[in-house]
Design a protein around this motif. Sequence first.
Motif: not given
Length: 436
Positions: A131-140, A165-172
Motif C-alpha cells: 500500500a505504501a508503494v501504491a500511495a507513493g505512485l499516487r502522489d508522485f 486494510q492497508a489500502f483502505a487506510d491509505s485511501g486507495i
Amino acid sequence: MTAGLVISAPASGVGKTTLTLALARAFSDRGLKVQCFKNGPDYIDPAFHVAATVRASVNLDSWAMDRPTIKQLVGRGADADLVLAEGSMGLFDGVAVRGVSGTGATADIAEMMGWPVLLVIDPSGQAQTAAAVAAGLRDFRAGVRVAGVVINRVGSSRHEQLLRQAFADSGIAVFGALPRHAEISMPRRHLGLVQAEEQAHIGCLIGEAARLVNVHVDLDAVLQAASHGTPQPSVHGLNVDPPGQRIALARDGAFSFVYPHILDRWRDAGAEIATFSPLSDEGPDESSDVCWLPGGYPELHAGRLAANARFRSALRAFADTRAVHGECGGYMVLGAAMTDSKGARHEMVGLLGLETSFAERRMHLGYRLAELSAPIPGHRPGARLRGHEFHYSTIIAQPDPPLAVVRDATGAIVEETGSRRRHATGTFFHLIAEER
C-alpha cells in the motif's frame, strides 16, 4: 467521449498484460466495445489485444510522437465504450531526456489523455508495504490520477486481509485480488512475449483469465472508475509517409514486427500493400514499386531463409530497379550472412554487406533518433526519424556507406548506423514517426 483507463504498475513482470487482456475480454463478453492501446514501442502486446477484443490496437509513444499524432491515434477508439491503455515498465519509467511530447513514460499518456490509472500490485514478499508503494505512485506526479488497484498473486486469505486494510487506510480503492495459485500468464520469449499468432490456444488463455477476473474483480467498480475526460481527437495526421504507391511487404512468422499505425498510415494515404512470405519461398509482388522487410525473428529461421533460393533471387531481381528497405531483422536478411545462436553461418540475400551473429548475444535496446544521410523509401535525406531498437545480434561487418547518424535517447551516437547500397537500405531501428 469514450471512458478510459490506463493499466500500469510499479514495475515490469507483475501482470499488466494479463490483466489488460482479462478485462478486455470480460467487458467484451458483456457486450461492450473495448479499444486497447499500448504505451511505448511494443509489437507483441497489440496483437494480443486484438485476440481479446477483435479490434485493432496501436502504440502511443510520447518520446517519438507529438500530441496531435497521439490524439489522432486515440481517435480510433471514438466509437468504443471503454478504452484500456496498457502501460510499459513502471508507471513513471521513461528515458532521461524528453522527446517530442514526453519521456515515453506511461504517465505521460495518462496525463495527456486524462485517463485515470488502475495499478497492478504484486505483494509477493510483503503486505502493508504494498500500500505504501501504491500511495507513493499516487502522489508522485500532479496530473496523474490513480483510480485504484488490483492486487495480483495474493498468497492467502490472511494476506489479502492485511493488504485490503492497508489500502483502505491509505485511501486507495481495491478493485479485486487475484490468488497466486490461480495466476494466468502469457508465455515469454527472448524478445518479450511470444507472438499472439504463435499461440494456438491464446483465445482459451484469455478466456480463462477473463473468468478469473469475473470472480475476483469488481468489474462494475472498474468501469465506473474509467474517466470520460478524453480530449477530442486531433485532425492532424501521423508523420509517416508511405514508401510507395504499391508496397510489397514481407509478412510471416519471420517478418512480423511492423507497427499497426504505420500500416494504417500507408493505407490512409492511398497506398496498397501486397504481402508475401519469404518463409514460403515467395518473392515480392512484381507490380509493386517498393519492397519493405520488417523485423521479427529471422534468426530462428536462418537456415530456411538461406535455402529459399526463389525468395532470394526474386528479391535481388526486384532490387535491380526498385527500392528495398529492411528494418532490424529485415536489415539482417538483406545482408551478406547471419550466424545463428548455435554458431552456424547462413548466407543471406546479399544486397548489403552486413554480417550479424547471434552466437554471442548482446542486447541493443532503446529509442533512436536518426538523421538520414541518404533517402529511404518515403523519407528524404536529412529527415529526422524517431524509432526504437531491440535485438540481440552482434555486428560482424557493416562495410557499406552509413545510412544515417543515429543517436540514442541521451544524444549519444551509436554504431548501428544502417547501410545503403544502390537501391537497398537498412536500419537496426524500427521507424515510429518522422520528426517535423
